[in-house]
Design an enzyme around this catalytic site. Structure first.
Site, mmCIF file in Angstrom:
data_model
loop_
_atom_site.group_PDB
_atom_site.id
_atom_site.type_symbol
_atom_site.label_atom_id
_atom_site.label_comp_id
_atom_site.label_asym_id
_atom_site.label_seq_id
_atom_site.Cartn_x
_atom_site.Cartn_y
_atom_site.Cartn_z
ATOM 1 N N TRP A 166 10.543 -0.715 -0.613
ATOM 2 C CA TRP A 166 11.501 -1.229 -0.893
ATOM 3 C C TRP A 166 12.680 -1.084 0.297
ATOM 4 C CZ3 TRP A 166 14.463 3.126 0.124
ATOM 5 C CH2 TRP A 166 13.991 4.355 0.017
ATOM 6 N N LYS A 190 3.206 -8.699 -3.080
ATOM 7 C CA LYS A 190 3.860 -7.867 -4.075
ATOM 8 C C LYS A 190 5.012 -7.068 -3.474
ATOM 9 C CE LYS A 190 3.166 -3.953 -5.691
ATOM 10 N NZ LYS A 190 4.623 -3.633 -5.847
ATOM 11 N N PRO A 191 6.048 -7.334 -3.697
ATOM 12 C CA PRO A 191 7.124 -6.541 -3.023
ATOM 13 C C PRO A 191 7.223 -5.398 -4.165
ATOM 14 C CG PRO A 191 7.929 -8.429 -4.382
ATOM 15 C CD PRO A 191 6.465 -8.484 -4.671
ATOM 16 N N GLU A 266 0.978 0.222 7.762
ATOM 17 C CA GLU A 266 2.074 0.701 8.134
ATOM 18 C C GLU A 266 2.512 1.607 7.424
ATOM 19 O OE1 GLU A 266 3.509 -0.286 11.105
ATOM 20 O OE2 GLU A 266 2.402 -2.091 11.538
ATOM 21 N N CYS A 300 10.881 4.310 7.890
ATOM 22 C CA CYS A 300 9.806 5.064 8.400
ATOM 23 C C CYS A 300 9.903 5.584 9.930
ATOM 24 C CB CYS A 300 8.562 4.123 8.368
ATOM 25 S SG CYS A 300 9.080 2.454 9.273
ATOM 26 N N GLU A 397 8.382 13.777 5.369
ATOM 27 C CA GLU A 397 9.429 12.392 5.748
ATOM 28 C C GLU A 397 10.592 12.824 4.829
ATOM 29 O OE1 GLU A 397 7.605 8.906 4.672
ATOM 30 O OE2 GLU A 397 8.460 7.856 6.153
HETATM 31 P P1 NAP Z 1 5.248 3.521 -1.747
HETATM 32 O O1 NAP Z 1 5.668 4.187 -2.785
HETATM 33 O O2 NAP Z 1 3.880 3.832 -0.878
HETATM 34 O O3 NAP Z 1 5.241 2.031 -2.004
HETATM 35 C C1 NAP Z 1 5.140 1.042 -1.266
HETATM 36 C C2 NAP Z 1 4.498 -0.199 -1.862
HETATM 37 O O4 NAP Z 1 3.348 0.066 -2.625
HETATM 38 C C3 NAP Z 1 5.419 -0.624 -3.319
HETATM 39 O O5 NAP Z 1 5.217 -2.289 -3.290
HETATM 40 C C4 NAP Z 1 4.702 -0.050 -4.281
HETATM 41 O O6 NAP Z 1 5.012 -0.685 -5.591
HETATM 42 C C5 NAP Z 1 3.195 -0.276 -3.980
HETATM 43 N N1 NAP Z 1 2.341 0.815 -4.660
HETATM 44 C C6 NAP Z 1 2.728 2.052 -4.981
HETATM 45 N N2 NAP Z 1 1.735 2.590 -5.503
HETATM 46 C C7 NAP Z 1 0.615 1.667 -5.310
HETATM 47 C C8 NAP Z 1 -0.902 1.654 -6.057
HETATM 48 N N3 NAP Z 1 -1.417 2.579 -6.572
HETATM 49 N N4 NAP Z 1 -1.477 0.478 -5.888
HETATM 50 C C9 NAP Z 1 -0.884 -0.603 -5.202
HETATM 51 N N5 NAP Z 1 0.416 -0.706 -4.574
HETATM 52 C C10 NAP Z 1 1.189 0.518 -4.880
HETATM 53 O O7 NAP Z 1 6.266 3.552 -0.606
HETATM 54 P P2 NAP Z 1 7.979 3.352 -0.729
HETATM 55 O O8 NAP Z 1 8.513 4.396 -1.249
HETATM 56 O O9 NAP Z 1 8.097 2.059 -1.371
HETATM 57 O O10 NAP Z 1 8.347 3.192 0.870
HETATM 58 C C11 NAP Z 1 8.446 4.048 1.501
HETATM 59 C C12 NAP Z 1 7.602 4.377 2.502
HETATM 60 O O11 NAP Z 1 6.926 3.333 3.318
HETATM 61 C C13 NAP Z 1 7.735 5.606 3.399
HETATM 62 O O12 NAP Z 1 6.604 6.474 3.534
HETATM 63 C C14 NAP Z 1 8.027 4.870 4.658
HETATM 64 O O13 NAP Z 1 7.726 5.661 5.919
HETATM 65 C C15 NAP Z 1 6.792 3.776 4.512
HETATM 66 N N6 NAP Z 1 7.226 2.521 5.391
HETATM 67 C C16 NAP Z 1 6.371 2.742 6.527
HETATM 68 C C17 NAP Z 1 6.734 1.533 7.497
HETATM 69 C C18 NAP Z 1 6.045 1.122 8.662
HETATM 70 O O14 NAP Z 1 6.113 0.201 9.288
HETATM 71 N N7 NAP Z 1 5.272 2.089 9.292
HETATM 72 C C19 NAP Z 1 7.973 0.562 7.187
HETATM 73 C C20 NAP Z 1 8.644 0.952 6.299
HETATM 74 C C21 NAP Z 1 8.342 1.775 5.219
HETATM 75 P P3 NAP Z 1 5.875 -0.202 -6.476
HETATM 76 O O15 NAP Z 1 7.157 0.526 -5.766
HETATM 77 O O16 NAP Z 1 6.498 -1.552 -7.287
HETATM 78 O O17 NAP Z 1 5.072 0.592 -7.648
#
Ligand code: NAP
Length: 494
Positions: A166, A190-191, A266, A300, A397
């Site tokens: 997000w 899937k966003p 990522e 991130c 983080e």
């Molecule tokens: P997240 O909770 O891991 O969620 C990321 C995506 O995965 C969302 O679309 C989420 O869907 C989905 N998701 C969650 N659980 C899942 C499962 N069991 N199976 C399949 N999909 C699943 O992360 P976030 O809170 O959205 O984003 C923050 C994190 O992203 C931080 O750790 C940040 O460092 C990392 N990030 C990394 C980069 C990079 O390039 N390295 C860039 C940006 C962000 P829902 O939320 O709809 O459930």
């Protein structure tokens, strides 16, 4: 009409223009179960849209569409056609940048100027890969014994599954979608359910730019795990690319193991921001403002730990606290706002918990240190000094506007502290000594280094991490290589 009424009308108009259904095989349709998922404005907590809630069956239909589109001709499509579609979509995004920025601010909360910067950054991946699509090449060499020929060709990987977070609702999508389209892959995206609107708009723009049905499919869902796992385990999927937390990424790698899927990950970061005594302190503070405060600290790449040489530590902390403490907090749509809300209550609670943990263990608060009362999920920009080594925010983080500062006495100590984490996405170094700059850049265990600058993101550069920050790169020539397989053909000479 008052300015407030104008603003409300503008917000309604951009929200009305967003498709809210699933995009499968070139058609917009409701989820099979007929349910929807509410999208909230994090500054007010109010629902701004309802998007379709996909069932696992809907997601499998989307994968079927991606599979059919790939075998149905997309894999053999003309590179120039793919390039032209990406270029038209890039131009359409830039033409509508103001509306798309407003939409992003409404669903994600960041100030409008930052949303506009993400729109340009996100679109730049479509432009970059429009240019790469027509430059895919291979190799033709002679066998070393002169007896045959070796032909090496690049081919698209096939149908991909993309899952995006997000925090950068558009750019985290275009970093995958751009190179995948350029390479000749098809995909299901899937966003995150918190911010699905920018991705739905991207799908609409690509559709209008001429992308054939089935090449890009978008599913939005309340239950990401149950909807996406069947796709990851389906033999029609050839690649999984995920951007999100390390915790979820690890789980998805396990699921991907079943099909021995090609994966790009990522994941999370814990970026050190290291300031040496020879650095220009004002320059370092400027860089810190970007590395820490961009995206309200929800990046991130956000500087998570500040390691500052003892002789300049107090000056750096004072100047950073002056700047961060003076930032205007508010709804991202308001004039002059520099700090928007955090994404939700859970994130707000986590940031506060990390700050209170550090303070309980002895850290001193130079500014902030608490949430803002009232609606929305706002946290005051916070600078902490004398942070003890066992504070949780040095290992976890933070994902919020909090800067913990620690002093160091030697270069060796600074490198050891910077590397004392299981993450390895990016590090920031401030020094005027060129030899030290290169020496420390080599020793830091991260995929990226910001040298005397607080921002590394660029469509032409390979973005990605080492250790538990991920696998693979997005951006630059490396970014399209993730969507290409290498095939070698051994040719008899006579
Ligand atoms: P997240 O909770 O891991 O969620 C990321 C995506 O995965 C969302 O679309 C989420 O869907 C989905 N998701 C969650 N659980 C899942 C499962 N069991 N199976 C399949 N999909 C699943 O992360 P976030 O809170 O959205 O984003 C923050 C994190 O992203 C931080 O750790 C940040 O460092 C990392 N990030 C990394 C980069 C990079 O390039 N390295 C860039 C940006 C962000 P829902 O939320 O709809 O459930």
């Amino acid at each position: 009409m008052s300015t407030t009424t104008d603003q409300a009308a503008a917000e309604r108009a951009v929200l009305q223009g967003v498709p809210k259904q699933l995009y499968i095989a070139g058609r917009w349709r409701d989820g099979a179960g007929g349910d929807t998922v509410a999208v909230e404005d994090p500054a007010t907590g109010e629902t701004i849209a309802e998007v379709a809630d996909a069932t696992p069956g809907d997601a499998l239909s989307a994968l079927g569409a991606a599979h059919d589109a790939w075998y149905g001709g997309w894999r053999d499509s003309a590179p120039r056609d793919r390039s032209d579609i990406l270029r038209r979509a890039y131009e359409a995004i830039m033409d509508r940048a103001d509306d798309l920025a407003l939409l992003m601010t409404l669903e994600m909360g960041k100030p409008l100027a930052e949303s506009k910067a993400e729109i340009a950054y996100g679109a730049s991946f479509l432009r970059w890969y429009a240019e790469e699509a027509v430059r895919l090449d291979g190799r033709f060499t002679m066998h070393e014994a002169g007896t045959g020929r070796l032909l090496t060709m690049k081919q698209p990987v096939g149908p991909c599954v993309f899952i995006t977070p997000w925090n950068f609702p558009l750019a985290m999508g275009t970093r995958k979608v751009g190179p995948a389209i350029a390479a000749g892959c098809t995909m299901v995206v899937k966003p995150a359910k918190l911010t699905p609107l920018s991705m739905l708009m991207l799908a609409k723009i690509l559709e209008q730019a001429g992308l054939p049905g089935g090449v890009l499919n978008v599913v939005t869902a309340r239950s990401s795990g149950s909807v996406m796992e069947p796709l990851i385990r389906d033999p029609r999927t050839r690649k999984l690319s995920f951007t999100g937390s390390t915790e979820v990424g690890r789980r998805l790698i396990e699921q991907a193991a079943e099909q021995v899927l090609n994966v790009s990950m990522e994941l999370g970061g814990n970026a050190p921001f290291v300031v040496f005594e020879d650095a220009d302190v004002d320059d370092a503070v400027n860089g810190a403002m970007v590395a820490k405060m961009r995206n309200i600290g929800e990046a991130c790449t956000a500087a998570n730990r500040f390691h500052v040489a003892a002789p300049v530590a107090a000056e750096f902390a004072r100047k950073l606290a002056e700047r961060m403490g003076a930032m205007k907090i508010g709804r991202g749509t308001e004039e002059g706002v520099e700090v928007g809300p955090l994404i939700d209550d859970e994130q707000l609670a986590k940031v506060d918990e990390l700050v209170q943990d550090a303070v309980a263990k002895g850290a001193r608060v130079l500014c902030g240190g608490e949430r803002v009362d009232g609606a929305g999920h706002f946290y005051k920009p916070t600078v902490l000094v004398d942070v003890p080594g066992d504070a949780r925010l040095l290992r976890e983080e933070i994902f919020g506007p909090v800067a913990p500062i620690m002093a160091f006495d030697s270069e060796k100590e600074a490198i050891a502290a910077a590397n004392a984490t299981e993450f390895g996405l990016v590090a920031y170094l401030y020094t005027a000594d060129i030899k030290r700059a290169l020496r420390v850049s080599e020793r830091i265990e991260t995929g990226m280094v910001g040298l005397n600058q607080g921002l590394v993101s660029n469509a032409g550069a390979p973005f990605g991490g080492v250790k538990q920050s991920g696998i693979g790169r997005e951006g630059g020539p490396e970014g399209i290589a993730e969507y290409l397989e290498t095939k070698y053909v051994a040719i008899a000479a006579d």
